[in-house]
Design an enzyme around this catalytic site. Structure first.
Site, PDB file in Angstrom:
ATOM      1  N   PRO A  15       0.814  -1.218   0.000  1.00 36.67           N
ATOM      2  CA  PRO A  15       0.000   0.000   0.000  1.00 36.67           C
ATOM      3  C   PRO A  15       0.846   1.265   0.000  1.00 36.67           C
ATOM      4  O   PRO A  15       2.085   1.215   0.072  1.00 36.67           O
ATOM      5  CB  PRO A  15      -0.758  -0.123   1.326  1.00 36.67           C
ATOM      6  CG  PRO A  15       0.249  -0.764   2.239  1.00 36.67           C
ATOM      7  CD  PRO A  15       1.031  -1.727   1.372  1.00 36.67           C
ATOM      8  N   TRP A  16       0.158   2.409  -0.032  1.00 33.17           N
ATOM      9  CA  TRP A  16       0.857   3.693  -0.089  1.00 33.17           C
ATOM     10  C   TRP A  16       1.081   4.328   1.279  1.00 33.17           C
ATOM     11  O   TRP A  16       1.823   5.306   1.384  1.00 33.17           O
ATOM     12  CB  TRP A  16       0.099   4.675  -0.985  1.00 33.17           C
ATOM     13  CG  TRP A  16      -1.386   4.793  -0.761  1.00 33.17           C
ATOM     14  CD1 TRP A  16      -2.373   4.266  -1.550  1.00 33.17           C
ATOM     15  CD2 TRP A  16      -2.065   5.499   0.292  1.00 33.17           C
ATOM     16  NE1 TRP A  16      -3.616   4.584  -1.056  1.00 33.17           N
ATOM     17  CE2 TRP A  16      -3.459   5.349   0.076  1.00 33.17           C
ATOM     18  CE3 TRP A  16      -1.645   6.242   1.394  1.00 33.17           C
ATOM     19  CZ2 TRP A  16      -4.414   5.905   0.919  1.00 33.17           C
ATOM     20  CZ3 TRP A  16      -2.593   6.792   2.237  1.00 33.17           C
ATOM     21  CH2 TRP A  16      -3.960   6.623   1.999  1.00 33.17           C
ATOM     22  N   LYS A  40       4.532  -5.502  -6.349  1.00 28.81           N
ATOM     23  CA  LYS A  40       3.995  -4.286  -6.972  1.00 28.81           C
ATOM     24  C   LYS A  40       3.688  -3.251  -5.904  1.00 28.81           C
ATOM     25  O   LYS A  40       2.797  -3.450  -5.066  1.00 28.81           O
ATOM     26  CB  LYS A  40       2.701  -4.571  -7.748  1.00 28.81           C
ATOM     27  CG  LYS A  40       2.253  -3.363  -8.582  1.00 28.81           C
ATOM     28  CD  LYS A  40       0.796  -3.407  -8.939  1.00 28.81           C
ATOM     29  CE  LYS A  40      -0.089  -2.809  -7.874  1.00 28.81           C
ATOM     30  NZ  LYS A  40       0.077  -1.334  -7.707  1.00 28.81           N
ATOM     31  N   PRO A  41       4.398  -2.121  -5.883  1.00 32.18           N
ATOM     32  CA  PRO A  41       4.074  -1.060  -4.935  1.00 32.18           C
ATOM     33  C   PRO A  41       2.865  -0.258  -5.412  1.00 32.18           C
ATOM     34  O   PRO A  41       2.448  -0.364  -6.575  1.00 32.18           O
ATOM     35  CB  PRO A  41       5.338  -0.192  -4.949  1.00 32.18           C
ATOM     36  CG  PRO A  41       5.892  -0.366  -6.330  1.00 32.18           C
ATOM     37  CD  PRO A  41       5.567  -1.789  -6.720  1.00 32.18           C
ATOM     38  N   GLU A  43       0.780   2.715  -6.921  1.00 29.16           N
ATOM     39  CA  GLU A  43       1.129   3.611  -8.019  1.00 29.16           C
ATOM     40  C   GLU A  43       1.447   5.034  -7.554  1.00 29.16           C
ATOM     41  O   GLU A  43       2.084   5.803  -8.278  1.00 29.16           O
ATOM     42  CB  GLU A  43      -0.009   3.662  -9.053  1.00 29.16           C
ATOM     43  CG  GLU A  43      -1.333   4.197  -8.547  1.00 29.16           C
ATOM     44  CD  GLU A  43      -2.229   3.111  -7.973  1.00 29.16           C
ATOM     45  OE1 GLU A  43      -3.456   3.328  -7.944  1.00 29.16           O
ATOM     46  OE2 GLU A  43      -1.712   2.053  -7.558  1.00 29.16           O
ATOM     47  N   GLU A 113      -3.974  -8.671   4.248  1.00 26.01           N
ATOM     48  CA  GLU A 113      -3.967  -7.763   5.400  1.00 26.01           C
ATOM     49  C   GLU A 113      -4.658  -6.497   4.929  1.00 26.01           C
ATOM     50  O   GLU A 113      -4.073  -5.676   4.216  1.00 26.01           O
ATOM     51  CB  GLU A 113      -2.529  -7.486   5.858  1.00 26.01           C
ATOM     52  CG  GLU A 113      -2.453  -6.961   7.292  1.00 26.01           C
ATOM     53  CD  GLU A 113      -2.680  -5.473   7.406  1.00 26.01           C
ATOM     54  OE1 GLU A 113      -3.862  -5.086   7.581  1.00 26.01           O
ATOM     55  OE2 GLU A 113      -1.730  -4.706   7.318  1.00 26.01           O
ATOM     56  N   CYS A 147      -4.212   1.292   9.221  1.00 25.13           N
ATOM     57  CA  CYS A 147      -5.361   0.398   9.406  1.00 25.13           C
ATOM     58  C   CYS A 147      -5.576   0.005  10.861  1.00 25.13           C
ATOM     59  O   CYS A 147      -6.615  -0.554  11.202  1.00 25.13           O
ATOM     60  CB  CYS A 147      -5.207  -0.845   8.536  1.00 25.13           C
ATOM     61  SG  CYS A 147      -3.616  -1.662   8.675  1.00 25.13           S
ATOM     62  N   GLU A 244     -14.019   2.871   6.958  1.00 27.06           N
ATOM     63  CA  GLU A 244     -12.674   3.362   7.244  1.00 27.06           C
ATOM     64  C   GLU A 244     -12.491   4.749   6.637  1.00 27.06           C
ATOM     65  O   GLU A 244     -12.562   4.926   5.419  1.00 27.06           O
ATOM     66  CB  GLU A 244     -11.646   2.380   6.677  1.00 27.06           C
ATOM     67  CG  GLU A 244     -10.257   2.553   7.212  1.00 27.06           C
ATOM     68  CD  GLU A 244      -9.332   1.431   6.767  1.00 27.06           C
ATOM     69  OE1 GLU A 244      -8.399   1.112   7.520  1.00 27.06           O
ATOM     70  OE2 GLU A 244      -9.527   0.865   5.672  1.00 27.06           O
TER      71      GLU A 244
END
Length: 341
Positions: A15-16, A40-41, A43, A113, A147, A244
């Site tokens: 995630p970012w 893959k990170p 974007e 997760e 989170c 969230e």
């Protein structure tokens, strides 16, 4: 006897909100278990992962650690590919569902997760000043883009007004960093214009009974900055409680009995992290067992240690990061039996 073997190739999506840290949480157990990785990170935050790949490329054999960039559909394609034996993602619930669906046709393992909506249950015997200090940091740190953030406070009714006032006082004193030189700032901007719009939308549609004690708006000036916010008097079915926000927003609800506190805490689709604040150890143990969350902190919130597993229940996903449990998720078990005649 039993062997634990590597799975092979592991597809991973990060995630970012903590791009470098989450990359480490993914590749470290996978490679330690003998696997290779294609990661893959996000974007919006690929730079630190690409730098990591450049550094590791000079240390590891070719093909052990690989990075591919792209948007969400790239992650789904990676998960759907027949080569990976496992697809792992840290991200939103919707992103996790997309990865799980993409992985289903090949029956590969999935490690999810996902989001959280951590309840922070404060009883009337808690140290309210200590609780307010720790909770406001746990709620606003990283602009609430966590989170496990302490953003959903459930407070006993006879100390409710006092605790709301304490939280609001702490929030008003928070410094928001505008530049990297603001070393005493608690948090900086939201990740993107899109995330700013997402957070702001909760306030565009807030119910009339919701009371904004402080904050609730974008900060003036350039950038994606949102004010430290406390919202009181919310009800269980309100959007701010059920979904969230992922911003610097702490909500506060009121409860009377232990059973009501448990019902409100568990009354969301998420099950990642939680905390209970009380001086009564027996009550703390009862609440810890009753909470339907993968982690329960007692008289603290958000500290993570590498020796303990991190992961949730329900729509917060399944599988564990950190600890030996996280390592084991990247292995398979083989039973070998021999006839010694």
């Amino acid at each position: 006897f039993v062997l634990r073997e590597p799975l092979g190739v592991c597809a991973q999506v990060t995630p970012w909100n903590y791009p470098l840290l989450m990359a480490v949480w993914k590749w470290a157990p996978a490679i330690s278990a003998g696997n290779t990785v294609v990661l893959k990170p996000s974007e919006t935050t690929p730079a630190s992962t690409l730098l990591l790949a450049e550094i590791m490329g000079g240390i590891l054999p070719p093909g052990v650690f690989n990075v591919i960039c792209g948007e969400g559909d790239t992650g789904a394609l990676l998960a759907a590919h027949d080569t990976p034996a496992l697809a792992s993602i840290t991200g939103s619930v919707n992103a996790g569902k997309a990865v799980a669906e993409a992985a289903a046709h090949s029956l590969k393992r999935v490690h999810l997760e996902l989001g959280g909506k951590a309840p922070v249950v404060v009883f009337d015997d808690a140290d309210l000043e200590q609780a307010a200090e720790v909770i406001h940091i746990g709620g606003f740190f990283n602009a609430g883009q966590d989170c496990t953030a302490a953003t959903r406070v459930i407070c006993q009714e006879n100390v409710y007004d006092d605790f709301v006032a304490r939280l609001a006082e702490k929030a008003k004193a928070v410094k928001v960093g505008r530049t990297p030189e603001d070393s005493d700032a608690l948090y900086g901007p939201l990740n993107s214009e899109r995330q700013l719009k997402t957070v702001s939308a909760f306030f565009d549609t807030k119910p009339d009974h919701a009371r904004i004690v402080t904050g609730g708006t974008q900060l003036e000036g350039p950038g994606f900055f949102f004010a430290p916010t406390v919202v009181a008097d919310l009800k269980q079915d309100d959007d701010m409680i059920q979904n969230e926000i992922f911003g610097p927003v702490i909500t506060v609800q009121k409860f009377s009995t232990d059973d009501e506190a448990v019902s409100m805490a568990n009354g969301v689709v998420y099950g990642l992290a939680s905390s209970v604040w009380t001086k009564d150890h027996g009550r703390a143990m009862r609440m810890s067992r009753a909470f339907d969350f993968g982690c329960v902190w007692i008289n603290t919130h958000i500290p993570l240690v590498a020796e303990m597993p991190h992961g949730g229940f329900k729509q917060s996903g399944y599988g564990k990061d950190l600890s030996s449990y996280g390592f084991e998720d990247y292995t398979r078990i083989k039973h070998i039996m021999t006839n010694l005649e």
